[in-house]
Design a protein around this motif. Structure first.
Motif, PDB file in Angstrom:
ATOM      1  N   TYR A  34      30.206 -29.982 -35.188  1.00  0.00           N
ATOM      2  CA  TYR A  34      30.677 -30.934 -34.243  1.00  0.00           C
ATOM      3  C   TYR A  34      31.247 -32.038 -35.332  1.00  0.00           C
ATOM      4  O   TYR A  34      30.785 -32.215 -36.383  1.00  0.00           O
ATOM      5  N   TYR A  36      32.106 -36.070 -34.636  1.00  0.00           N
ATOM      6  CA  TYR A  36      31.935 -37.201 -33.819  1.00  0.00           C
ATOM      7  C   TYR A  36      32.675 -38.235 -34.597  1.00  0.00           C
ATOM      8  O   TYR A  36      32.744 -38.387 -35.794  1.00  0.00           O
ATOM      9  N   LEU A  46      32.783 -37.525 -29.259  1.00  0.00           N
ATOM     10  CA  LEU A  46      33.011 -36.214 -29.440  1.00  0.00           C
ATOM     11  C   LEU A  46      34.424 -35.890 -29.795  1.00  0.00           C
ATOM     12  O   LEU A  46      35.373 -36.071 -28.907  1.00  0.00           O
TER      13      LEU A  46
ATOM     14  N   TYR B  32      18.449 -30.681 -21.482  1.00  0.00           N
ATOM     15  CA  TYR B  32      17.406 -30.757 -22.625  1.00  0.00           C
ATOM     16  C   TYR B  32      17.736 -32.514 -22.855  1.00  0.00           C
ATOM     17  O   TYR B  32      18.910 -32.664 -22.862  1.00  0.00           O
ATOM     18  N   PHE B  34      17.204 -35.918 -25.612  1.00  0.00           N
ATOM     19  CA  PHE B  34      16.863 -36.070 -26.883  1.00  0.00           C
ATOM     20  C   PHE B  34      16.959 -37.657 -27.330  1.00  0.00           C
ATOM     21  O   PHE B  34      17.762 -38.377 -26.519  1.00  0.00           O
ATOM     22  N   TYR B  36      17.671 -40.153 -30.362  1.00  0.00           N
ATOM     23  CA  TYR B  36      18.124 -40.210 -32.103  1.00  0.00           C
ATOM     24  C   TYR B  36      18.021 -41.663 -32.450  1.00  0.00           C
ATOM     25  O   TYR B  36      18.164 -42.507 -31.685  1.00  0.00           O
ATOM     26  N   LEU B  46      16.726 -36.996 -35.563  1.00  0.00           N
ATOM     27  CA  LEU B  46      16.383 -36.889 -34.363  1.00  0.00           C
ATOM     28  C   LEU B  46      14.522 -37.563 -34.318  1.00  0.00           C
ATOM     29  O   LEU B  46      14.207 -37.511 -35.293  1.00  0.00           O
ATOM     30  N   LYS B  49      12.397 -34.867 -28.557  1.00  0.00           N
ATOM     31  CA  LYS B  49      13.143 -34.216 -27.852  1.00  0.00           C
ATOM     32  C   LYS B  49      12.121 -33.567 -26.533  1.00  0.00           C
ATOM     33  O   LYS B  49      10.883 -33.469 -26.894  1.00  0.00           O
ATOM     34  N   PHE B  90      19.739 -43.872 -29.755  1.00  0.00           N
ATOM     35  CA  PHE B  90      20.667 -42.969 -28.695  1.00  0.00           C
ATOM     36  C   PHE B  90      19.823 -41.792 -28.082  1.00  0.00           C
ATOM     37  O   PHE B  90      19.246 -41.221 -28.596  1.00  0.00           O
ATOM     38  N   ARG B  94      21.849 -32.465 -22.894  1.00  0.00           N
ATOM     39  CA  ARG B  94      22.557 -31.137 -23.145  1.00  0.00           C
ATOM     40  C   ARG B  94      22.331 -30.207 -22.215  1.00  0.00           C
ATOM     41  O   ARG B  94      20.939 -29.965 -21.914  1.00  0.00           O
ATOM     42  N   TYR B  99      27.240 -25.766 -25.052  1.00  0.00           N
ATOM     43  CA  TYR B  99      26.990 -26.450 -26.622  1.00  0.00           C
ATOM     44  C   TYR B  99      27.440 -28.037 -26.772  1.00  0.00           C
ATOM     45  O   TYR B  99      26.920 -28.456 -27.701  1.00  0.00           O
ATOM     46  N   LYS B 100      27.736 -28.503 -25.744  1.00  0.00           N
ATOM     47  CA  LYS B 100      28.213 -30.093 -25.736  1.00  0.00           C
ATOM     48  C   LYS B 100      26.870 -30.905 -25.441  1.00  0.00           C
ATOM     49  O   LYS B 100      26.121 -30.571 -24.690  1.00  0.00           O
ATOM     50  N   TYR B 101      27.021 -31.891 -26.323  1.00  0.00           N
ATOM     51  CA  TYR B 101      25.791 -32.976 -26.093  1.00  0.00           C
ATOM     52  C   TYR B 101      26.621 -34.220 -25.605  1.00  0.00           C
ATOM     53  O   TYR B 101      27.459 -34.532 -26.015  1.00  0.00           O
ATOM     54  N   PHE B 103      25.968 -38.179 -25.257  1.00  0.00           N
ATOM     55  CA  PHE B 103      25.600 -39.388 -25.744  1.00  0.00           C
ATOM     56  C   PHE B 103      25.568 -40.579 -24.891  1.00  0.00           C
ATOM     57  O   PHE B 103      26.690 -40.908 -24.425  1.00  0.00           O
ATOM     58  N   GLY B 104      24.442 -41.310 -24.839  1.00  0.00           N
ATOM     59  CA  GLY B 104      24.745 -42.998 -24.419  1.00  0.00           C
ATOM     60  C   GLY B 104      25.180 -43.711 -25.436  1.00  0.00           C
ATOM     61  O   GLY B 104      25.544 -43.269 -26.465  1.00  0.00           O
TER      62      GLY B 104
END
Lengths: 112, 113
Positions: A34, A36, A46, B32, B34, B36, B46, B49, B90, B94, B99-101, B103-104
């Protein structure tokens, strides 16, 4: 465990110049990769992700492009930089054995 | 579309006081979650999780987060913060099978002496 390398760590480029940022991953094979961008005081945007060699998904239409010439190498490029391309660029990976992402140390790009 | 909301952009707190950083997500399927942490000019690390099972997850440095499915929240807590906890945090999600995450926008925690 995986390690992500990014270079250069910092870069100052004039508007209109080309760009090449490199990311390499150690410690895992066939990772998802990825790119970002993090603008000053902002969250993560992203840009691209890749699930295999030559497979690139673009999330944001812009003057940037990405390539994955090898399994553990991910490159971010531009032919002509804009001022708005300034920011902190982060490479990340995930892989089948884990669900979380791991991040590289980042590249600080300043376009002048 | 899936989204992650961190309502607080900045949270100042005195050293040794408790703190809660809020995170809400939107998803209609398995997700899922997380947390960070990012220190200045560094990548994200990380913190903890949630994948499944126990709704309370803990990190090695005293942080914990609780998955609340009914409230679609995953708030981060620490009973007593240190100056060294000053950083940006953060929350990310997911969706299972993707495959994408997502984020806030991050919460900047500033611990005051």
């Amino acid at each position: 465990s995986q390690t992500i390398h990014q270079w250069p760590a910092t870069l100052v480029q004039p508007v209109g110049s080309p760009l090449s940022l490199e990311c390499t991953v150690e410690g895992t094979s066939n990772p998802n990769l990825y790119w970002y961008r993090q603008a000053a005081g902002r969250g993560l945007q992203l840009l691209f992700y890749s699930v295999g060699i030559g497979q690139i998904s673009s999330e944001v239409p812009q003057n940037l492009s990405a390539s994955r010439p090898q399994d553990r190498q991910f490159i971010l490029s531009s032919k002509k930089l804009l001022l708005s391309d300034s920011g902190f660029y982060l490479c990340a990976c995930s892989h089948g054995g884990v669900y979380e992402q791991y991040f590289g140390p980042g590249t600080r790009l300043t376009v002048t | 579309a899936q989204s992650v909301t961190q309502l607080d952009s900045q949270v100042p707190v005195f050293e040794e006081a408790p703190v809660e950083l809020r995170c809400n997500y939107s998803s209609s399927v398995s997700v899922y979650l997380f947390w960070y942490v990012q220190y200045p000019n560094q990548g994200l690390q990380l913190l903890l999780k949630y994948l499944s099972g126990s709704t309370l997850v803990e990190s090695i440095n005293g942080f914990e987060a609780e998955f609340n499915k009914s409230q679609t929240s995953f708030h981060l807590r620490k009973p007593s913060v240190h100056i060294s906890d000053t950083a940006e945090y953060f929350c990310a999600a997911r969706t299972s099978g993707t495959y994408k995450y997502i984020f806030g926008t991050g919460t900047r925690l500033k611990v005051l002496a």
